[in-house]
Design a protein around this motif. Structure first.
Motif, PDB file in Angstrom:
ATOM      1  N   GLU A  42       0.843  -1.215   0.000  1.00 29.29           N
ATOM      2  CA  GLU A  42       0.000   0.000   0.000  1.00 29.29           C
ATOM      3  C   GLU A  42       0.867   1.249   0.000  1.00 29.29           C
ATOM      4  O   GLU A  42       0.630   2.181  -0.759  1.00 29.29           O
ATOM      5  CB  GLU A  42      -0.917   0.022   1.232  1.00 29.29           C
ATOM      6  CG  GLU A  42      -2.066  -0.929   1.154  1.00 29.29           C
ATOM      7  CD  GLU A  42      -3.313  -0.321   0.548  1.00 29.29           C
ATOM      8  OE1 GLU A  42      -3.283   0.777  -0.038  1.00 29.29           O
ATOM      9  OE2 GLU A  42      -4.351  -0.969   0.664  1.00 29.29           O
ATOM     10  N   GLY A  43       1.879   1.272   0.853  1.00 30.44           N
ATOM     11  CA  GLY A  43       2.731   2.449   0.979  1.00 30.44           C
ATOM     12  C   GLY A  43       3.558   2.726  -0.263  1.00 30.44           C
ATOM     13  O   GLY A  43       3.699   3.870  -0.681  1.00 30.44           O
ATOM     14  N   LEU A  44       4.100   1.680  -0.869  1.00 34.54           N
ATOM     15  CA  LEU A  44       4.963   1.853  -2.034  1.00 34.54           C
ATOM     16  C   LEU A  44       4.192   2.258  -3.277  1.00 34.54           C
ATOM     17  O   LEU A  44       4.655   3.061  -4.072  1.00 34.54           O
ATOM     18  CB  LEU A  44       5.724   0.551  -2.333  1.00 34.54           C
ATOM     19  CG  LEU A  44       6.807   0.174  -1.343  1.00 34.54           C
ATOM     20  CD1 LEU A  44       7.330  -1.228  -1.640  1.00 34.54           C
ATOM     21  CD2 LEU A  44       7.943   1.180  -1.390  1.00 34.54           C
ATOM     22  N   VAL A  45       3.014   1.698  -3.460  1.00 33.94           N
ATOM     23  CA  VAL A  45       2.287   1.901  -4.704  1.00 33.94           C
ATOM     24  C   VAL A  45       1.294   3.059  -4.632  1.00 33.94           C
ATOM     25  O   VAL A  45       0.971   3.650  -5.650  1.00 33.94           O
ATOM     26  CB  VAL A  45       1.572   0.585  -5.123  1.00 33.94           C
ATOM     27  CG1 VAL A  45       0.833   0.738  -6.419  1.00 33.94           C
ATOM     28  CG2 VAL A  45       2.584  -0.540  -5.239  1.00 33.94           C
ATOM     29  N   PRO A  51      -0.631   7.981  -8.291  1.00 34.31           N
ATOM     30  CA  PRO A  51      -1.866   8.156  -9.086  1.00 34.31           C
ATOM     31  C   PRO A  51      -1.642   8.967 -10.363  1.00 34.31           C
ATOM     32  O   PRO A  51      -2.154   8.610 -11.424  1.00 34.31           O
ATOM     33  CB  PRO A  51      -2.817   8.875  -8.125  1.00 34.31           C
ATOM     34  CG  PRO A  51      -2.334   8.475  -6.767  1.00 34.31           C
ATOM     35  CD  PRO A  51      -0.836   8.426  -6.898  1.00 34.31           C
ATOM     36  N   ALA A  52      -0.843  10.022 -10.278  1.00 37.29           N
ATOM     37  CA  ALA A  52      -0.573  10.843 -11.464  1.00 37.29           C
ATOM     38  C   ALA A  52       0.215  10.048 -12.507  1.00 37.29           C
ATOM     39  O   ALA A  52      -0.063  10.137 -13.703  1.00 37.29           O
ATOM     40  CB  ALA A  52       0.187  12.105 -11.074  1.00 37.29           C
ATOM     41  N   MET A  53       1.179   9.274 -12.063  1.00 33.06           N
ATOM     42  CA  MET A  53       1.964   8.450 -12.983  1.00 33.06           C
ATOM     43  C   MET A  53       1.078   7.393 -13.639  1.00 33.06           C
ATOM     44  O   MET A  53       1.184   7.151 -14.846  1.00 33.06           O
ATOM     45  CB  MET A  53       3.112   7.777 -12.246  1.00 33.06           C
ATOM     46  CG  MET A  53       3.967   6.898 -13.136  1.00 33.06           C
ATOM     47  SD  MET A  53       4.845   7.814 -14.416  1.00 33.06           S
ATOM     48  CE  MET A  53       6.225   8.375 -13.476  1.00 33.06           C
ATOM     49  N   ALA A  54       0.186   6.780 -12.849  1.00 40.72           N
ATOM     50  CA  ALA A  54      -0.725   5.770 -13.400  1.00 40.72           C
ATOM     51  C   ALA A  54      -1.635   6.388 -14.468  1.00 40.72           C
ATOM     52  O   ALA A  54      -1.871   5.779 -15.513  1.00 40.72           O
ATOM     53  CB  ALA A  54      -1.560   5.144 -12.280  1.00 40.72           C
ATOM     54  N   THR A  62      -6.097   3.599 -11.585  1.00 33.64           N
ATOM     55  CA  THR A  62      -5.342   4.827 -11.307  1.00 33.64           C
ATOM     56  C   THR A  62      -5.487   5.327  -9.873  1.00 33.64           C
ATOM     57  O   THR A  62      -4.764   6.231  -9.471  1.00 33.64           O
ATOM     58  CB  THR A  62      -5.779   5.965 -12.255  1.00 33.64           C
ATOM     59  OG1 THR A  62      -7.172   6.215 -12.073  1.00 33.64           O
ATOM     60  CG2 THR A  62      -5.491   5.598 -13.709  1.00 33.64           C
ATOM     61  N   GLN A  63      -6.401   4.768  -9.129  1.00 33.39           N
ATOM     62  CA  GLN A  63      -6.658   5.236  -7.770  1.00 33.39           C
ATOM     63  C   GLN A  63      -6.675   4.076  -6.790  1.00 33.39           C
ATOM     64  O   GLN A  63      -6.969   2.946  -7.162  1.00 33.39           O
ATOM     65  CB  GLN A  63      -8.013   5.958  -7.684  1.00 33.39           C
ATOM     66  CG  GLN A  63      -8.103   7.208  -8.512  1.00 33.39           C
ATOM     67  CD  GLN A  63      -7.190   8.301  -7.988  1.00 33.39           C
ATOM     68  OE1 GLN A  63      -7.033   8.480  -6.789  1.00 33.39           O
ATOM     69  NE2 GLN A  63      -6.568   9.021  -8.892  1.00 33.39           N
ATOM     70  N   ARG A  64      -6.455   4.380  -5.548  1.00 36.02           N
ATOM     71  CA  ARG A  64      -6.622   3.426  -4.455  1.00 36.02           C
ATOM     72  C   ARG A  64      -8.125   3.268  -4.235  1.00 36.02           C
ATOM     73  O   ARG A  64      -8.830   4.256  -4.040  1.00 36.02           O
ATOM     74  CB  ARG A  64      -5.947   4.006  -3.215  1.00 36.02           C
ATOM     75  CG  ARG A  64      -5.976   3.147  -2.018  1.00 36.02           C
ATOM     76  CD  ARG A  64      -5.276   3.904  -0.870  1.00 36.02           C
ATOM     77  NE  ARG A  64      -5.160   3.079   0.285  1.00 36.02           N
ATOM     78  CZ  ARG A  64      -6.096   2.950   1.216  1.00 36.02           C
ATOM     79  NH1 ARG A  64      -7.208   3.648   1.133  1.00 36.02           N
ATOM     80  NH2 ARG A  64      -5.928   2.145   2.240  1.00 36.02           N
ATOM     81  N   PRO A  77      -2.906   2.374  -7.536  1.00 34.44           N
ATOM     82  CA  PRO A  77      -2.476   2.977  -8.789  1.00 34.44           C
ATOM     83  C   PRO A  77      -1.567   2.015  -9.564  1.00 34.44           C
ATOM     84  O   PRO A  77      -0.522   1.603  -9.080  1.00 34.44           O
ATOM     85  CB  PRO A  77      -1.717   4.224  -8.336  1.00 34.44           C
ATOM     86  CG  PRO A  77      -2.351   4.571  -7.021  1.00 34.44           C
ATOM     87  CD  PRO A  77      -2.637   3.235  -6.390  1.00 34.44           C
ATOM     88  N   GLY A  78      -2.018   1.609 -10.743  1.00 35.19           N
ATOM     89  CA  GLY A  78      -1.246   0.717 -11.588  1.00 35.19           C
ATOM     90  C   GLY A  78      -1.563  -0.757 -11.446  1.00 35.19           C
ATOM     91  O   GLY A  78      -1.143  -1.555 -12.277  1.00 35.19           O
TER      92      GLY A  78
END
Length: 101
Positions: A42-45, A51-54, A62-64, A77-78
């Motif tokens: 959760e923390g890393l991703v 979210p902006a990169m995704a 793109t979002q949690r 995200p991703g």
């Protein structure tokens, strides 16, 4: 139990295309290790610019969102969770303009 490894594959996740697998022996109880793994993922991703990169890459996720702790139906995200069999397997899948993983 101590000294167990997280990385076993279930029959369901064996149908996923192989991308990468990480395994590490941890000197801690399986349940503690599982909870720490979920927090770390959760923390890393989900942190910072994820979210902006995704969105920039055109990721499907793109979002949690979804249930917590992570389980099928959860998204980061991703990635989204394809399998979460505590305390042995966490399978994430995702896609963007250039790749499916």
């Amino acid at each position: 139990m101590r000294g167990h490894s997280i990385g076993a594959m279930s029959a369901e996740s064996e149908r996923l295309p192989y991308v990468d697998e990480h395994s590490l022996v941890v000197e801690a109880a399986r349940e503690e290790t599982w909870e720490a793994l979920l927090r770390a993922v959760e923390g890393l991703v989900s942190a910072g610019a994820a979210p902006a990169m995704a969105r920039a890459l055109g990721c499907a996720d793109t979002q949690r969102s979804g249930p917590r702790p992570l389980q099928p139906g959860s998204a980061l995200p991703g990635f989204h969770v394809a399998a979460a069999a505590a305390p042995a397997e966490l399978a994430l899948v995702g896609s963007h303009r250039f790749s499916n993983y």
